[in-house]
Write a protein that holds these residues in place. Structure first.
Motif, PDB file in Angstrom:
ATOM      1  N   GLY A   1      -6.775   2.775  -8.583  1.00 47.30           N
ATOM      2  CA  GLY A   1      -8.198   2.770  -8.274  1.00 47.30           C
ATOM      3  C   GLY A   1      -8.608   3.243  -6.894  1.00 47.30           C
ATOM      4  N   ALA A   2      -7.663   3.690  -6.055  1.00 45.67           N
ATOM      5  CA  ALA A   2      -8.016   4.093  -4.691  1.00 45.67           C
ATOM      6  C   ALA A   2      -7.469   5.485  -4.395  1.00 45.67           C
TER       7      ALA A   2
ATOM      8  N   MET B   1       0.829  -1.209   0.000  1.00 46.79           N
ATOM      9  CA  MET B   1       0.000   0.000   0.000  1.00 46.79           C
ATOM     10  C   MET B   1       0.864   1.260   0.000  1.00 46.79           C
TER      11      MET B   1
ATOM     12  N   GLN C   1     -13.134   1.806   7.837  1.00 44.93           N
ATOM     13  CA  GLN C   1     -12.000   1.113   7.233  1.00 44.93           C
ATOM     14  C   GLN C   1     -11.264   0.272   8.264  1.00 44.93           C
TER      15      GLN C   1
ATOM     16  N   PHE D   1      -4.407  -0.810  -6.537  1.00 43.44           N
ATOM     17  CA  PHE D   1      -4.656   0.223  -5.529  1.00 43.44           C
ATOM     18  C   PHE D   1      -4.156   1.591  -5.996  1.00 43.44           C
TER      19      PHE D   1
ATOM     20  N   GLN E   1      -6.999   6.825   1.583  1.00 40.00           N
ATOM     21  CA  GLN E   1      -7.411   5.467   1.893  1.00 40.00           C
ATOM     22  C   GLN E   1      -6.229   4.501   1.806  1.00 40.00           C
ATOM     23  N   VAL E   2      -5.397   4.695   0.802  1.00 39.31           N
ATOM     24  CA  VAL E   2      -4.212   3.842   0.641  1.00 39.31           C
ATOM     25  C   VAL E   2      -3.260   4.054   1.817  1.00 39.31           C
TER      26      VAL E   2
END
Length: 465
Positions: free
Chosen positions: A355-356, A110, A426, A352, A360-361
């Motif tokens: 698309g994120a 991540m 989360q 990730f 959030q990552v």
């Protein structure tokens, strides 16, 4: 005797090359983390103001100093690839080892994705300054991850030598910005009036919430121990490299907060994508802008490079020990790298990164790291109880035990609460993910683990066992 004869007929298993020294360990640890000074940490200012950002910087620094001390002692003894995973395997047991290995892989993957996102954002920002707005970031994200994966595939010495050079340049860029601003080289003077006029806009809750992103200043320093099997002298190089790394980061983090908080209003700083580069833009000095652009690029590349190195070593170690399919435990016959693990993790990072959203990552990486740090506290207590001082040779002994362990556990608990304040959903989802993964390992994968092959250190039987 039969086991000996059977093993004698088997071909020798390829090993990772021992080619690294303390400077490479420093470059691995600082290289992974220094990007935290260039992006991400400033969200802590948005959570609670300038003072909250400073408190988060120093409290997180204390947390990671405890991590570095504990890690240095255990890793100087457990000199095996996989770092904390190898520690858990020897000290606690298979289920904990599987979870810790998964924490490591997800934290670094991540972080790698977050670095790639930052590279795309920075290039888009610079293109906009040059009148070319609307740059497509995705090709640059993919290119960065693919290039660094290829570099890791080709060999660890070249990978970490590259990290050593670009990490040193990125660190010097922070020092240069600090010195130029201090000597009056900025068109905008330092302004800390917000410290006195509105020191805690969201009260003490804001200070606690800021700790969530304050961890980003140092997240990943524990990755130094992933290279334990590739270091020429683990008992010497790992403690030296790790402790030098945390000292470097404490200095860099404090200078970063000072410069950015003095040049940029906290309301904007709290949501900036590249705070150090933005601070250089505020100075009006074009040379500083170029330098901090280079520093931001180099820090993100160094971090992603180190993350690929560390995540692949953890995944490789789990495959070699049959916690995952043994196919992942292969070493390249020419380059002596865990090439299958490197290639396998590339698509996960790309998913990730493409698309994120960045926050959030970052949160996914921080939570995975926190879970690993929580394990360290129990691991350290069990390690000292099973093998007291004097029973086995240690390359480093951290002082004041068990105080660092207690402080680390308390700060981890506070950090969990800080994450829950802003990202409670989360946090719950990630906890559920790791519980499901643990159940899969227990019911489906554990049968393949060879318990007799797990304990590889030449240690005496633990006391009381």
């Amino acid at each position: 005797m039969s086991n000996t004869n059977a093993n004698a007929g088997q071909p020798a298993r390829l090993q990772l090359l021992r080619v690294l020294g303390p400077a490479h360990i420093w470059a691995l640890g600082v290289g992974i983390v220094l990007v935290g000074e260039y992006m991400g940490w400033n969200f802590s200012v948005g959570k609670g103001g300038m003072i909250a950002g400073l408190v988060a910087c120093w409290v997180a620094g204390l947390l990671y100093t405890c991590v570095a001390m504990i890690d240095s002692e255990v890793t100087s003894t457990v000199a095996a690839a996989g770092g904390q995973y190898a520690q858990a395997k020897h000290i606690v047991g298979p289920l904990m080892a599987f979870n810790v290995g998964l924490f490591l892989v997800m934290a670094y993957t991540m972080l790698e994705a977050g670095n790639a996102i930052t590279i795309g954002f920075l290039l888009d920002t610079v293109a906009g300054l040059q009148g070319h707005s609307g740059l497509n970031q995705q090709p640059f994200i993919v290119l960065a991850i693919m290039f660094l994966a290829w570099l890791n595939y080709r060999g660890v010495l070249a990978t970490l030598t590259f990290n050593l050079v670009i990490t040193a340049i990125a660190f010097l860029a922070i020092i240069t910005l600090f010195l130029v601003v201090q000597m009056g080289g900025s068109a905008v003077p330092l302004d800390f009036s917000a410290v006195t006029t509105d020191p805690m806009p969201y009260g003490w809750v804001g200070i606690i919430a800021a700790l969530h992103f304050g961890l980003w200043f140092y997240l990943g320093i524990e990755g130094t121990c992933q290279a334990a099997e590739e270091v020429r002298s683990p008992a010497r190089s790992l403690p030296y490299g790790t402790m030098a790394g945390i000292m470097t980061l404490l200095i860099a983090a404090t200078m970063t907060w000072y410069v950015c908080s003095g040049l940029i209003p906290w309301e904007y700083l709290g949501q900036a994508g590249t705070p150090l580069f933005d601070a250089a833009r505020v100075t009006g000095n074009s040379s500083l802008m170029v330098l901090l652009f280079v520093g931001t690029m180099f820090s993100t590349l160094a971090s992603a490079n180190g993350c690929i190195n560390d995540a692949s070593r953890a995944w490789f170690s789990m495959g070699r020990d049959r916690y995952l399919p043994i196919w992942f435990g292969a070493v390249h016959p020419v380059y002596r790298t865990p090439y299958r693990s490197i290639v396998f993790l590339v698509p996960i990072a790309l998913i990730f990164a493409l698309g994120a959203p960045l926050d959030q990552v970052v949160t996914f990486s921080i939570l995975s790291g926190l879970l690993g740090y929580t394990f360290m506290t129990f691991n350290m207590v069990m390690f000292r109880n099973k093998w007291p001082l004097g029973s086995i040779k240690r390359g480093y002994v951290h002082p004041f035990h068990p105080l660092p362990t207690i402080v680390l556990l308390l700060l981890c608990g506070t950090a969990y609460f800080a994450v829950f304040l802003g990202y409670g959903t989360q946090l719950i989802a990630m906890t559920g993910f790791y519980i499901v993964a643990s159940l899969w390992f227990h019911f489906r994968r554990y049968r393949y683990v060879r318990r007799g092959d797990q304990f590889t250190m030449p240690w005496p039987r633990p006391e009381g066992y």
